[in-house]
Design a protein around this motif. Structure first.
Motif, PDB file in Angstrom:
ATOM      1  N   THR A 187     110.488  24.398  26.143  1.00 27.22           N
ATOM      2  CA  THR A 187     111.011  23.456  27.136  1.00 27.22           C
ATOM      3  C   THR A 187     109.885  22.862  27.961  1.00 27.22           C
ATOM      4  O   THR A 187     109.845  21.654  28.229  1.00 27.22           O
ATOM      5  CB  THR A 187     112.019  24.164  28.064  1.00 27.22           C
ATOM      6  N   GLY A 188     108.947  23.707  28.398  1.00 29.42           N
ATOM      7  CA  GLY A 188     107.831  23.216  29.200  1.00 29.42           C
ATOM      8  C   GLY A 188     106.921  22.297  28.411  1.00 29.42           C
ATOM      9  O   GLY A 188     106.569  21.211  28.868  1.00 29.42           O
ATOM     10  N   SER A 189     106.539  22.717  27.213  1.00 29.01           N
ATOM     11  CA  SER A 189     105.616  21.920  26.400  1.00 29.01           C
ATOM     12  C   SER A 189     106.238  20.602  25.957  1.00 29.01           C
ATOM     13  O   SER A 189     105.528  19.596  25.805  1.00 29.01           O
ATOM     14  CB  SER A 189     105.187  22.721  25.160  1.00 29.01           C
ATOM     15  N   SER A 190     107.549  20.569  25.772  1.00 28.09           N
ATOM     16  CA  SER A 190     108.192  19.333  25.312  1.00 28.09           C
ATOM     17  C   SER A 190     108.079  18.228  26.349  1.00 28.09           C
ATOM     18  O   SER A 190     108.151  17.042  26.012  1.00 28.09           O
ATOM     19  CB  SER A 190     109.664  19.588  24.975  1.00 28.09           C
ATOM     20  N   GLY A 191     107.904  18.592  27.626  1.00 27.34           N
ATOM     21  CA  GLY A 191     107.713  17.570  28.645  1.00 27.34           C
ATOM     22  C   GLY A 191     106.428  16.795  28.453  1.00 27.34           C
ATOM     23  O   GLY A 191     106.308  15.639  28.877  1.00 27.34           O
ATOM     24  N   LEU A 192     105.432  17.422  27.802  1.00 27.60           N
ATOM     25  CA  LEU A 192     104.133  16.765  27.603  1.00 27.60           C
ATOM     26  C   LEU A 192     104.210  15.576  26.654  1.00 27.60           C
ATOM     27  O   LEU A 192     103.328  14.712  26.674  1.00 27.60           O
ATOM     28  CB  LEU A 192     103.115  17.776  27.069  1.00 27.60           C
ATOM     29  N   VAL A 193     105.249  15.529  25.824  1.00 26.44           N
ATOM     30  CA  VAL A 193     105.336  14.430  24.859  1.00 26.44           C
ATOM     31  C   VAL A 193     105.581  13.086  25.553  1.00 26.44           C
ATOM     32  O   VAL A 193     105.387  12.031  24.938  1.00 26.44           O
ATOM     33  CB  VAL A 193     106.433  14.691  23.800  1.00 26.44           C
ATOM     34  N   TYR A 194     105.986  13.114  26.807  1.00 20.38           N
ATOM     35  CA  TYR A 194     106.203  11.865  27.551  1.00 20.38           C
ATOM     36  C   TYR A 194     104.880  11.213  27.959  1.00 20.38           C
ATOM     37  O   TYR A 194     104.873  10.098  28.478  1.00 20.38           O
ATOM     38  CB  TYR A 194     107.064  12.130  28.785  1.00 20.38           C
ATOM     39  N   LEU A 195     103.769  11.922  27.744  1.00 15.94           N
ATOM     40  CA  LEU A 195     102.465  11.363  28.083  1.00 15.94           C
ATOM     41  C   LEU A 195     102.139  10.109  27.274  1.00 15.94           C
ATOM     42  O   LEU A 195     101.432   9.227  27.746  1.00 15.94           O
ATOM     43  CB  LEU A 195     101.367  12.409  27.868  1.00 15.94           C
TER      44      LEU A 195
END
Length: 504
Positions: A323-331
Motif C-alpha cells: 500500500t505504501g509503495s504503490s503511492g510512489l507510482v504517482y510520481l
C-alpha cells in the motif's frame, strides 16, 4: 460637494514604481459622468491591479496554498480506499472508486454556488466562509463511523474545497496583467494539479503506518492554520464590489444619493442574485467558446482521475507493491506535471510580453486567442502519453516505462489546462469566475464519474486497447485549439455573454 472621482486614501500597500496597471481596467474616459464612481486615474492604489507587486504575488501565493491543501483531499485517499471500506464495514468494489470520486463531484457542484456569490458579495468573504466549512467536514471525515456519514462529509468537503480552485483564476485576473498571468497561473496550478498527484504517496504510507484517519488529520492541521490566517492575508480584489463600497462611502461623505458605480448592473438585488446563480450554467450552454473549452478540459481531467483511482490498484496487482509503495507510482504524473507547469507558464509569459510590446506599438490589444498556442503541441502529446502508458503495461514492461508515459501525459495536461484558464479569464473579464465555474462543472463531473468506468474498461479491453480508446478520444479534440485560434475572435464578437462582461 466633493467629486465622485476624488482621490481617496489607499487602504492597501502602496504602488511600486513599475506597477501602473490600471489601464487594463479601461479607466480612460474622455467625458466622465460626474455622478459615476470609478478608479481615481490609472494609478489609483485602491485598484487591485495597482497594488504593489510584492503584495499581489503574496496574494497569489496564499491562494495557491489554499488550493494545494484542499486539492490534497481529492486523491490522498486513493491508495488507502480499500482500508477505508474495510474499516467502515463495506466490501463493494464499485463504491471504492466512488469514495474517491465523490469529492470531485462536489467540485462540480460547489462552483455553481461560490462563483456567483463571489461576483455578488466579493471573493474574500467566500474564501473565509468556505475555509471554515472545509475544515469542519474534513474533521468529520476523520471521525466517520459508517460509509454514509463518510460519503456525506466527503461530498460537502468537495463543495467547499473547490473555492480556491473556482475563484483562483478570477482573483489572478483581478490582480495580474496579461504578461504576468502565465506565471501566476503556474504557481496557482501547483496546488490544483500537483497536490492530487503527490498526495497519494503520503496517503499510502500514512494509511499503512498510522491508519487512514490520519490522512484527514494531516489535511485538517494545515487547513486550520490557513483558516486563521485567511482574514489577515486575503483582501477583496473584485472590482465591482470594491467600487460599490467606494460609492456607498462617497454617498455618505458627499450627501449625493445620485452617485453610482460605473460597474453597477442597474438592476434590483433579487435580479442580481438570480442572474449570478444562473450565469455559470448559462455560459456553459450558450457560449460556444466556454462549451468547447469545457468539453476538452473535462476529457483530459477525467482521464487524470481515472488514472488516479486505478493506478495504485493496477500496480499492486501487476507488480505486487505494498500500500505504501504503490503511492510512489504517482510520481510519474507528478514530475511531468511540475515540468509542464513551469515550462509552459514561463514560456507563455515570455511570448505574451513580446506580443504585448508589439501590440502596444500598434495601439492594439492582445486577443485572448493568442494565449492558446501551448494547446497546439499539447493536444498531440497527451494522446501519445496515454498510448505509451497503456501498451507498456500491456506488454509487461518495467514499472518505470509506463510511469514515463504518464509523465508525458502530465506535461501535456498543463499545456491544455493553463491556456484554457487564461483564455477564459481574458475573454470574460469581470465574469471570469463564472466562466471558470462553467468549465469546472463539466471538468469535475468527468473527474468524478469517469473513474467509475475504469475497472470495467480495463477488464473488457485490457490496458493497451483500454488506454488507446482514451487516447483516440483525446486525439479527436486536438483540432480545438486550431479552431479557436482561427475562429475564436469571430465567436466572441457574436457572444452576448462576453459583451456583457467586458465592462472593466
Amino acid at each position: 460637494m466633493a467629486s465622485a472621482h476624488q482621490a481617496e486614501k489607499a487602504p492597501h500597500p502602496a504602488l511600486s514604481a513599475d506597477d501602473s496597471l490600471g489601464d487594463r481596467h479601461g479607466v480612460h474616459d474622455p467625458d466622465p459622468d460626474p455622478n459615476e464612481v470609478y478608479w481615481d486615474g490609472n494609478a489609483d492604489p485602491s485598484n487591485p491591479m495597482n497594488w504593489s507587486a510584492k503584495y499581489r504575488w503574496c496574494h497569489v501565493g496564499f491562494i495557491s496554498l489554499l488550493t494545494f491543501v484542499t486539492s490534497l483531499a481529492s486523491s490522498m485517499l486513493a491508495p488507502a480506499v480499500h482500508d477505508v471500506m474495510k474499516s467502515l464495514g463495506s466490501d463493494d468494489t464499485k463504491l471504492e472508486s466512488f469514495v474517491v470520486s465523490i469529492y470531485v463531484i462536489g467540485f462540480a457542484i460547489g462552483p455553481l454556488i461560490v462563483a456567483p456569490l463571489s461576483e455578488l458579495y466579493g471573493r474574500a468573504i467566500i474564501y473565509h466562509v468556505t475555509n471554515v466549512i472545509f475544515l469542519g467536514v474534513t474533521i468529520g471525515c476523520a471521525l466517520s463511523t459508517n460509509v454514509g456519514m463518510f460519503l456525506a462529509f466527503r461530498f460537502i468537503s468537495g463543495c467547499a474545497g473547490v473555492t480556491p480552485l473556482a475563484l483562483g483564476g478570477g482573483t489572478i485576473g483581478d490582480l495580474m496583467p496579461p504578461e504576468r498571468m502565465g506565471t501566476a497561473m503556474a504557481i496557482w496550478g501547483l496546488g490544483s494539479l500537483v497536490a492530487p498527484v503527490f498526495s497519494p504517496i503520503a496517503g499510502g504510507y500514512l494509511s499503512q503506518d498510522a491508519g487512514w484517519r490520519w490522512i484527514f488529520w494531516v489535511i485538517a492541521i494545515p487547513m486550520a492554520i490557513l483558516t486563521i490566517l485567511s482574514p489577515f492575508l486575503i483582501h477583496e480584489t473584485y472590482a465591482p464590489v470594491l467600487l460599490e463600497a467606494k460609492t456607498r462611502r462617497l454617498r455618505k461623505e458627499t450627501g449625493n444619493p445620485q452617485l453610482k458605480s460605473r460597474l453597477d448592473p442597474g438592476v434590483s438585488r433579487q435580479e442580481v442574485v438570480i442572474t449570478a446563480l444562473i450565469r455559470p450554467p448559462r455560459l456553459l450552454l450558450t457560449s460556444f467558446v466556454v462549451t468547447i473549452i469545457a468539453m476538452y478540459v473535462a476529457v483530459v481531467y477525467g482521464y487524470q482521475y481515472l488514472v488516479f483511482t486505478t493506478l495504485a490498484y493496477i500496480f499492486q496487482d501487476k507488480y505486487h507493491l505494498s500500500t505504501g509503495s504503490s503511492g510512489l507510482v504517482y510520481l510519474g504524473t507528478g514530475i511531468g506535471t511540475i515540468l509542464g507547469i513551469f515550462t509552459i507558464g514561463l514560456a507563455a509569459d515570455k511570448v505574451t510580453e513580446r506580443k504585448k510590446k508589439k501590440a502596444s506599438a500598434l495601439s492594439e490589444q492582445i486577443p485572448p486567442e493568442e494565449y492558446l498556442w501551448p494547446m497546439v503541441p499539447s493536444s498531440l502529446v497527451a494522446p501519445i502519453g496515454l498510448f505509451w502508458y497503456g501498451w507498456s503495461l500491456q506488454t509487461n514492461a518495467s514499472p518505470a516505462v509506463p510511469l514515463v508515459g504518464l509523465g508525458v501525459f502530465g506535461f501535456a495536461m498543463m499545456g491544455i489546462f493553463q491556456p484554457a484558464q487564461v483564455y477564459l479569464v481574458n475573454s470574460f473579464s469581470i465574469h471570469s469566475a463564472s466562466a471558470l465555474a462553467a468549465m469546472n462543472i463539466l471538468r469535475s463531473l468527468a473527474g468524478g464519474l469517469l473513474p467509475l468506468a475504469g475497472h470495467g474498461l480495463y477488464d473488457a479491453l485490457g490496458m493497451g486497447w483500454g488506454n488507446s480508446l482514451l487516447a483516440f478520444i483525446a486525439l479527436a479534440f486536438a483540432p480545438v485549439p486550431f479552431l479557436l485560434m482561427k475562429y475564436g475572435a469571430r465567436m466572441r464578437k457574436k457572444d452576448r455573454n462576453i459583451k456583457g462582461s467586458q465592462s472593466r
